[in-house]
Design a protein around this motif. Structure first.
Motif, mmCIF file in Angstrom:
data_model
loop_
_atom_site.group_PDB
_atom_site.id
_atom_site.type_symbol
_atom_site.label_atom_id
_atom_site.label_comp_id
_atom_site.label_asym_id
_atom_site.label_seq_id
_atom_site.Cartn_x
_atom_site.Cartn_y
_atom_site.Cartn_z
ATOM 1 N N SER A 10 63.269 53.419 -5.170
ATOM 2 C CA SER A 10 61.883 53.048 -5.389
ATOM 3 C C SER A 10 61.821 51.558 -5.696
ATOM 4 O O SER A 10 62.576 51.050 -6.509
ATOM 5 N N PHE A 11 60.924 50.892 -5.020
ATOM 6 C CA PHE A 11 60.753 49.472 -5.245
ATOM 7 C C PHE A 11 59.435 49.195 -5.950
ATOM 8 O O PHE A 11 58.860 48.147 -5.782
ATOM 9 N N GLU A 12 58.981 50.122 -6.738
ATOM 10 C CA GLU A 12 57.732 49.949 -7.460
ATOM 11 C C GLU A 12 57.934 48.977 -8.615
ATOM 12 O O GLU A 12 58.992 48.928 -9.219
ATOM 13 N N THR A 13 56.893 48.232 -8.883
ATOM 14 C CA THR A 13 56.939 47.321 -10.016
ATOM 15 C C THR A 13 56.853 48.140 -11.286
ATOM 16 O O THR A 13 56.057 49.069 -11.364
ATOM 17 N N PRO A 14 57.674 47.795 -12.282
ATOM 18 C CA PRO A 14 57.592 48.554 -13.534
ATOM 19 C C PRO A 14 56.236 48.341 -14.195
ATOM 20 O O PRO A 14 55.599 47.307 -13.993
ATOM 21 N N PRO A 15 55.781 49.309 -14.971
ATOM 22 C CA PRO A 15 54.480 49.157 -15.627
ATOM 23 C C PRO A 15 54.519 47.987 -16.607
ATOM 24 O O PRO A 15 55.556 47.677 -17.191
ATOM 25 N N ARG A 16 53.391 47.344 -16.761
ATOM 26 C CA ARG A 16 53.282 46.206 -17.676
ATOM 27 C C ARG A 16 53.364 46.720 -19.108
ATOM 28 O O ARG A 16 52.682 47.679 -19.467
ATOM 29 N N PRO A 17 54.192 46.073 -19.952
ATOM 30 C CA PRO A 17 54.291 46.523 -21.351
ATOM 31 C C PRO A 17 52.951 46.455 -22.054
ATOM 32 O O PRO A 17 52.143 45.551 -21.812
ATOM 33 N N ALA A 18 52.716 47.403 -22.936
ATOM 34 C CA ALA A 18 51.439 47.467 -23.657
ATOM 35 C C ALA A 18 51.176 46.204 -24.457
ATOM 36 O O ALA A 18 50.033 45.783 -24.614
ATOM 37 N N CYS A 19 52.231 45.542 -24.941
ATOM 38 C CA CYS A 19 52.037 44.342 -25.756
ATOM 39 C C CYS A 19 51.462 43.187 -24.943
ATOM 40 O O CYS A 19 50.943 42.227 -25.505
ATOM 41 N N LEU A 20 51.507 43.255 -23.611
ATOM 42 C CA LEU A 20 50.979 42.189 -22.771
ATOM 43 C C LEU A 20 49.585 42.482 -22.232
ATOM 44 O O LEU A 20 48.988 41.634 -21.575
ATOM 45 N N GLU A 21 49.053 43.651 -22.523
ATOM 46 C CA GLU A 21 47.755 44.036 -21.980
ATOM 47 C C GLU A 21 46.624 43.124 -22.444
ATOM 48 O O GLU A 21 45.756 42.775 -21.689
ATOM 49 N N ASN A 22 46.624 42.757 -23.709
ATOM 50 C CA ASN A 22 45.538 41.945 -24.262
ATOM 51 C C ASN A 22 45.990 40.512 -24.522
ATOM 52 O O ASN A 22 45.512 39.859 -25.445
ATOM 53 N N LEU A 23 46.879 40.005 -23.708
ATOM 54 C CA LEU A 23 47.420 38.668 -23.880
ATOM 55 C C LEU A 23 46.361 37.622 -23.546
ATOM 56 O O LEU A 23 45.778 37.637 -22.468
#
Length: 117
Positions: A10-23
């Motif tokens: 699978s070459f899917e991008t890993p999910p964005r960490p929750a700590c970066l959601e409201n950056l």
């Protein structure tokens, strides 16, 4: 499709960490610009170089693609989060962009560290 080991690849991008959601990119960049100036003033040139390189990388990312959308990730000149050094630098006689000011500040740090590029 299965690879040579028989496992699914699978070459899917890993999910964005929750700590970066409201950056808040604007605020982060403003803090890095201020840190670069303050570290340089204190004689911590290597730390100032590190912070300045991050600022310039953020400038390159903003110029390379506009994934953040219009106006996002850019510091507005009259923003309260704009550092004093950025305001002082904006008083130069010839108008230059924020990314050019950041590049000049980093070049000055490189020069003082005798790291000529």
């Amino acid at each position: 499709s299965p690879n040579r080991t028989g496992m699914e690849s699978s070459f899917e991008t890993p999910p964005r960490p929750a700590c970066l959601e409201n950056l808040d990119v604007e605020r982060l960049k403003s803090q890095l610009i201020r840190a670069t100036q303050e570290l340089y003033e204190r004689g911590l040139a290597h730390a100032a170089k590190w912070a300045g390189e991050l600022v310039c990388d953020m400038d390159l990312d903003e110029n390379a693609d506009s994934k953040l959308g219009p106006g996002k990730g850019k510091i507005k000149p009259d923003s309260p989060t704009t550092s004093a050094s950025a305001k002082a630098m904006s008083d130069l006689t010839s108008p230059i962009s924020e990314s050019e000011r950041n590049a000049v500040a980093l070049a000055r740090i490189y020069f003082d560290l005798r790291q000529y590029k």
